[in-house]
Design an enzyme around this catalytic site. Structure first.
Site, PDB file in Angstrom:
ATOM      1  N   ASP A   1       0.875  -1.157   0.000  1.00  9.88           N
ATOM      2  CA  ASP A   1       0.000   0.000   0.000  1.00  9.88           C
ATOM      3  C   ASP A   1       0.921   1.218   0.000  1.00  9.88           C
ATOM      4  O   ASP A   1       2.114   1.112   0.292  1.00  9.88           O
ATOM      5  CB  ASP A   1      -0.940  -0.011   1.222  1.00  9.88           C
ATOM      6  CG  ASP A   1      -2.147   0.892   0.975  1.00  9.88           C
ATOM      7  OD1 ASP A   1      -3.194   0.671   1.607  1.00  9.88           O
ATOM      8  OD2 ASP A   1      -2.042   1.817   0.126  1.00  9.88           O
TER       9      ASP A   1
HETATM   10  C1  GLC Z   1      -4.355   4.411  -0.253  1.00  8.44           C
HETATM   11  C2  GLC Z   1      -5.227   3.201  -0.033  1.00  8.44           C
HETATM   12  C3  GLC Z   1      -5.167   2.206  -1.163  1.00  8.44           C
HETATM   13  C4  GLC Z   1      -4.932   2.971  -2.448  1.00  8.44           C
HETATM   14  C5  GLC Z   1      -3.540   3.533  -2.366  1.00  8.44           C
HETATM   15  C6  GLC Z   1      -3.210   4.411  -3.583  1.00  8.44           C
HETATM   16  O1  GLC Z   1      -3.812   4.850   0.948  1.00  8.44           O
HETATM   17  O2  GLC Z   1      -5.085   2.500   1.195  1.00  8.44           O
HETATM   18  O3  GLC Z   1      -6.403   1.496  -1.180  1.00  8.44           O
HETATM   19  O4  GLC Z   1      -5.063   2.117  -3.566  1.00  8.44           O
HETATM   20  O5  GLC Z   1      -3.310   4.284  -1.183  1.00  8.44           O
HETATM   21  O6  GLC Z   1      -4.039   5.539  -3.577  1.00  8.44           O
END
Ligand code: GLC
Length: 744
Positions: A263
């Site tokens: 993430d």
């Molecule tokens: C965010 C989310 C994830 C998302 C990523 C990119 O914090 O947790 O679901 O795809 O970062 O935006």
């Protein structure tokens, strides 16, 4: 021609042939694994390391010198996010990146119709393909453990069987476009409060029976090409590089060949990331703007990893496995010349948005046949509530979108009902007047100079002058509502809606409440209103979808994908805890929050059944404008099958006067087991569409999967001989027929 000339000729032709010959890694007639080996043999160490981490907010480099393309990712599960600046979350200000905003995934789950999941995945995958994204950062498949979780709207509800079935077909749909999904957030990421530091602690039974199935269905059954590790910790180690989750289960037991992507900002250590099975790092603190050179070199899987391989701290073979996976992902997507071309903002996608919404909206209450509207009973309608006019496609975190358009509920009602009914609108309350998110502007000014008292008085006046009130309330995408990064602070509707609904009911009992939310709320006013619709975030076609149902053009057929708790202590996470957990200082990870899942496998209706509780509405519940009658269930043992395989059949009849669809649900009860099991568990469902008077016989096959439970001591799924029951019903609390059978 003398020998010398001939030799020269042969040499030149040979060279030409060699030059003209496609290198193996680019030759699509060769097996992918051979092409990967060839590419790896041509890559420098620097090129291998570069492949494993971001070069911008949402992209990673390919191998420029070999012509291996970059990997472009983008959010999100309900639509393709607008372009952001190279290193920023903020908008890039492009004018060609509006998209279709599809309904929230809880709405998709509420359709209980795998065809809708396929339609959804195919459509959103076409939009991602058209925007040249190789990885779509979705779907989220985390189980609905608490109604307070800010991201429940992005997931598929409380039951692993339903979530697995719907997620798998969504994945197949997306990847049919040559676009990878990135199933998230692996795993036990079930709340947003303290999402970076929560240490989820669950038993193996809870892990394997409740929290992993949807990931396994997506990753293994549907063959997801990438998966995203969550921010949280699991068993004391970060989920995105977790020895147990990633190496032992995902890449070990499941033998999964995809790419584990962190993430954004979920990586905190090189050795842990390398050893813990992480393949690609995105979104780490450095924003690419500060620091010497490109601060992407400061990523944990950048220079630190490069030096570690050079000095022998990390093996080249381990590095090559990561590179292999990323190249495989690239060859399945960006290097796949046979991919379709996709499409965006097409009438087909808008139609898909509306169809999914129409099949997902749940009719929860409808006394005195209040719905659908008929002109003989109603002339003047008071439409009340902020959610009748509020843009919901902007906000809520990474799933926020720049939708091409959004039809608000009031607009939908006006265009569908305006000629037959007199509609007046009153705001009723002021909730969230936010105007933008990530620089996507709502283009609305929802400020209102009136005091709450004045707003109420105006709404009460409109209600008392009308034959019917349609109240559009619920939650929205603001913090502590349905939004990433924060959880809700209570089960209650915000902004004084409960009091307002009660006040309106005093002056006009003919009230329809349309609750727009992605998760359950308390409904203390339920018995004072005539009808309730659970209307999810429905995307572009919100107003048209809801107007169609209220007007009766569409017969609602959605069923709840989660329990509607009356109070939080009807939910295991709150009754037995822990939520949100207990702070602790960890010598390695620093200040973290331990959150043991004490309710174990008893999540949702499993907890309700065990404790004989009565929620506001049960899992799987949903009404229709017609009525269905269930006959008697019968069961047969399948002839000649080595294993115990049974077929359950039951006739279902539409005894009402209009076409309708019914979700017939199969639950299995293991009447005696060596380990505790829920009273019953969903093991099958079928949505049947019946004309008035029509009967269809619905059949379910019961095999090992429907009978087994996970024995954490033996570490395997086991079917124990003995008595079982098959229960067929219209919801988890409305069993219409049951039949017992013996497993040898
Ligand atoms: C965010 C989310 C994830 C998302 C990523 C990119 O914090 O947790 O679901 O795809 O970062 O935006």
């Amino acid at each position: 021609m003398n020998l010398k000339t001939i030799l020269l000729l042969v040499a030149v032709l040979g060279a030409q042939a060699a030059w003209a010959e496609t290198p193996v890694y680019l030759d699509e007639s060769r097996p992918i694994e051979e092409r990967i080996d060839d590419a790896i043999s041509r890559m420098t160490l620097k090129e291998k390391i570069a492949l494993l981490h971001a070069q911008s907010k949402f992209s990673a480099p390919g191998v420029p010198s070999l012509g291996i393309p970059e990997l472009w990712t983008d959010d999100g599960p309900m639509g393709v996010r607008p372009e952001v600046l190279w290193d920023e979350w903020d908008q890039a200000g492009w004018t060609n990146d509006s998209c279709t905003a599809f309904p929230s995934l809880t709405c998709l789950a509420a359709t209980w119709n795998p065809e809708m999941a396929t339609l959804y995945g195919k459509s959103i995958g076409e939009e991602a393909r058209y925007r040249n994204k190789s990885v779509l950062l979705g779907p989220g498949v985390n189980i609905y453990r608490t109604p307070l979780c800010g991201r429940n709207f992005e997931y598929f509800g409380e039951d692993p069987y339903l979530a697995s079935a719907m997620a798998a077909d969504y994945v197949r749909g997306v990847q049919s476009n040559g676009v990878a999904v990135c199933v998230k957030h692996f795993a036990l990421n079930n709340n947003e409060a303290n999402r970076y530091t929560t240490n989820s602690i669950a038993s193996d039974r809870a892990l394997y029976e409740i929290y992993l199935p949807a990931f396994k269905a997506a990753a293994v059954d549907a063959g997801a090409w990438s998966l995203m590790g969550g921010y949280n910790l699991v068993g004391g180690q970060h989920a995105t590089y977790n020895q147990r989750l990633v190496n032992e289960i995902l890449k070990g037991e499941w033998n999964w060949d995809g790419v584990v992507i962190s993430d954004w900002g979920a990586v905190h250590d090189t050795r842990q990331a390398v050893e813990g099975g992480l393949d690609m790092e995105f979104g780490t603190g450095t924003d690419g703007l500060t620091g010497s050179g490109s601060s992407y070199d400061k990523y944990w899987l950048a220079n630190k990893y490069y030096d570690g391989v050079r000095n022998g701290e990390f093996s080249e073979e381990q590095l090559n496995d990561k590179v292999r996976r990323v190249l495989r992902l690239t060859m399945r997507t960006a290097m796949n010349r046979n991919r379709p071309w996709g499409s965006i903002n097409s009438p087909e996608h808008h139609q898909a948005c509306r169809r999914i919404g129409e099949e997902g909206v749940v009719l929860l209450r409808n006394v005195d046949q209040t719905l659908p509207l008929t002109k003989d009973k109603v002339r003047k309608i008071a439409v009340i509530g902020e959610n009748a006019i509020k843009r919901m496609t902007v906000g809520g975190g990474s799933s926020s979108l720049k939708a091409l358009y959004e039809i608000y509920p009031l607009e939908g009602l006006q265009s569908r009902l305006g000629d037959d009914f007199e509609l007046v609108y009153e705001r009723g309350y002021v909730g969230d007047t936010c105007t933008h998110y990530n620089n996507v502007w709502t283009k609305q000014d929802l400020t209102d100079p009136r005091t709450p008292q004045q707003l109420t008085a105006d709404a009460v006046k409109a209600a008392s002058d009308a034959d019917l009130v349609i109240f559009f309330g619920g939650l929205n995408k603001a913090d502590h509502q349905d939004a990433e990064g924060t959880d809700r602070l209570s089960l209650d509707l915000p902004y004084g809606q409960n009091e307002l609904i009660e006040t309106l009911a005093e002056v006009n009992p003919n009230i329809v409440v349309v609750n727009i939310s992605g998760t359950g709320v308390a409904m203390p006013w339920l018995n004072k209103v005539k009808a309730v619709l659970q209307a999810w975030y429905l995307g572009n076609e919100t107003g048209n979808t809801l107007a169609g149902i209220i007007a009766g053009d569409v017969n609602p057929s959605g069923k709840l994908p989660y329990t509607y708790y009356a109070t939080l202590d009807q939910c295991g996470a709150h009754k037995l805890g822990e939520y949100p957990g207990t702070p602790r200082h960890d010598p390695v990870e620093g200040d973290i929050i331990d959150m043991p899942y004490n309710e174990d496998i008893f999540v949702g209706y499993r907890f309700i059944d065990k404790n004989k509780l009565k929620p506001t509405f049960p899992f799987g519940y949903g009404l229709s404008y017609t009525t269905f009658d269930y006959g008697k269930a019968t069961i047969d043992r399948k002839k000649g099958s080595a294993d115990d395989v049974f077929t359950v059949s039951i006739p279902v009849t539409n005894i009402g006067d209009r076409q309708g669809s019914e979700v017939v649900q199969l639950y299995i009860s293991d009447l005696k087991s060596s380990l505790p099991r829920p009273v019953k568990e969903l093991k099958g469902f079928s949505k049947v569409n019946l004309a008035p008077g029509e009967t269809q016989t619905v059949t379910f096959e019961i095999g090992r999967d429907a009978l087994s439970f996970f024995d954490d001591k033996a570490h395997e799924w086991v079917v124990e001989p003995g008595k079982f029951e098959a229960l067929v019903g219209a919801s988890s609390a409305d069993i219409r027929s049951r039949v017992s059978f013996e497993v040898q």
